[in-house]
Design an enzyme around this catalytic site. Structure first.
Site, PDB file in Angstrom:
ATOM      1  N   CYS A   1       0.834  -1.206   0.000  1.00 58.57           N
ATOM      2  CA  CYS A   1       0.000   0.000   0.000  1.00 58.57           C
ATOM      3  C   CYS A   1       0.871   1.261   0.000  1.00 58.57           C
ATOM      4  CB  CYS A   1      -0.918   0.011   1.226  1.00 58.57           C
ATOM      5  SG  CYS A   1      -1.984   1.473   1.293  1.00 58.57           S
TER       6      CYS A   1
ATOM      7  N   ASP B   1      -4.157  11.465  -6.779  1.00 61.10           N
ATOM      8  CA  ASP B   1      -4.109  10.451  -5.731  1.00 61.10           C
ATOM      9  C   ASP B   1      -2.678  10.098  -5.338  1.00 61.10           C
ATOM     10  OD1 ASP B   1      -5.017   8.422  -4.015  1.00 61.10           O
ATOM     11  OD2 ASP B   1      -4.949   6.926  -5.603  1.00 61.10           O
TER      12      ASP B   1
ATOM     13  N   CYS C   1       0.401   7.509 -24.603  1.00 56.22           N
ATOM     14  CA  CYS C   1       0.785   7.602 -23.195  1.00 56.22           C
ATOM     15  C   CYS C   1       1.295   8.977 -22.784  1.00 56.22           C
ATOM     16  CB  CYS C   1       1.840   6.556 -22.851  1.00 56.22           C
ATOM     17  SG  CYS C   1       3.485   6.937 -23.477  1.00 56.22           S
TER      18      CYS C   1
END
Length: 402
Positions: free
Chosen positions: A22, A273, A322
């Site tokens: 995480c 994020d 991209c």
């Protein structure tokens, strides 16, 4: 006003699991209290966002940590406020990313009733999933996820499967793909695990670009056999979206990172994020407006840094697929934006392998040929110097391959 969406962390990084890989859990460090979004912040955020001109469509993404740790009462309040501030004809989209271990039957019934779309983290079979995804007390979680998924299915909640491609799962592409398929999970997202320490050394669970490319090629080869009309894979859908409609539906493919805002539990607003950092704080929903946030020099500068790609990108045939890759994967982040993406070699390997097939599929989508068929699509590989199947009259290498 340019439309934007919100990615909201009502419990910040708080979670009932401690997955080893995480990247967000360290946001709990230094907090004096358990992070929970107050009613004041929640209402200010929803009310102000739904007053903006979004073309009557408002997108809320609930994430963490683990957002369901807030409890069902919180999400009932969310819907209540969305109904309160929504105008006639307003469309509200609620997405929620979850480890699925806390999804009760009652919660699933609510999510089904109000059409929440859930993203469920599942790293494949039990032995792969449980290696990194454990509870705070280091207990396995696969069985808990399966229980939660059954509650979702029973209540007809739509959900996607989110699989993190780490150093173990990257070697098991076919096994994981077929596991999800056999379980009846037909909406997949595969997310590369790229995590580096403060000295820019990869963590053991991270993958290399070459491994990412091989993983995608193996998934593609399974998918193209007979599942084109059966299984949705987000990265594949995004490529087709671009080839068919010339538009992007994922931020990592675009040439600017001003796509959405992250709202932390205390109302603080950030651009991404992966970059919830003090130096990138844009404002707070209690004291600022979305109009101000959209014009924030911090936000605009962060967005523009997407185009500060490595010089090698300027001659790459796949640049417009991209635009240098996600800033997170340019090791060092925006401050090192000229760094080549860690995943670059992998993307090149995958596009070289699969793009000719995608070009043919895109042509068939435009012609409506694949929408109702049940037999596998036969895809002919295209040579670099052959005419591009899009009908432009150019060679493939000078058209859709670029």
């Amino acid at each position: 006003m340019k439309p934007f969406s919100l990615l909201i962390k009502p419990a910040s990084a708080d979670c009932n699991l401690r997955c080893e890989y995480c990247f967000y859990i360290d946001h709990l460090n230094g907090l004096e209290h358990v992070p929970r979004m107050s009613d004041e912040v929640l209402e200010a955020m929803i009310a102000s966002y739904m007053r903006t001109n979004q073309g009557n469509s408002y997108a809320f993404g609930w994430q963490g940590g683990e957002p369901t740790i807030m409890g069902l009462k919180f999400f009932k309040k969310v819907v209540e406020l969305q109904q309160k501030y929504g105008k006639p004809g307003t469309i509200v989209q609620n997405g929620l990313q979850t480890n699925c271990t806390l999804i009760t039957d009652e919660m699933a019934k609510f999510f089904g009733e109000y059409k929440f779309l859930l993203g469920v983290s599942l790293d494949g079979p039990e032995y792969l999933h449980d290696h990194y995804r454990k509870t705070i007390r280091q207990k396995p979680t696969h069985a808990l996820v399966m229980r939660g998924i059954e509650n979702l299915k029973r209540n007809k909640v739509e959900f996607n499967i989110l699989t993190l491609v780490n150093n173990l799962t990257v070697k098991k592409a076919k096994e994981i793909y077929n596991y999800h398929k056999e379980k009846g999970y037909f909406y997949h997202q595969y997310i590369p695990c790229v995590e580096y320490d403060e000295n820019n050394n990869p963590y053991p669970f991270s993958i290399t670009g070459e491994e990412w490319g091989e993983f995608l090629c193996e998934i593609f080869d399974e998918w193209i056999k007979e599942d084109v009309n059966k299984i949705s894979i987000r990265v594949f859908d995004s490529i087709l979206e671009f080839l068919v409609y010339n538009r992007y539906n994922v931020c990592s493919m675009q040439d600017n990172c001003c796509q959405y805002f992250v709202v932390e539990h205390d109302g603080n607003v950030f651009p991404c994020d992966f970059f919830v950092r003090k130096e990138l704080l844009i404002g707070n929903v209690l004291t600022g407006t979305w109009e101000e946030f959209l014009k924030s020099p911090t936000y605009l500068h962060f967005g523009r840094q997407k185009t500060m790609w490595n010089d090698e990108c300027n001659t790459c045939s796949y640049l417009k697929l991209c635009h240098g890759g996600c800033q997170k994967n340019r090791v060092g982040g925006p401050q090192s934006s000229k760094t080549l993406s860690v995943l670059c070699k992998g993307w090149k390997k995958f596009y070289t392998h699969a793009l000719p097939s995608f070009v043919v599929l895109a042509k068939e989508v435009r012609a409506g040929q694949h929408l109702n068929i049940t037999t596998p699509i036969k895809v002919k590989k295209i040579g670099r110097n052959e005419p591009c199947p899009c009908g432009s009259g150019k060679k493939y290498k000078n058209c859709c391959m670029r």
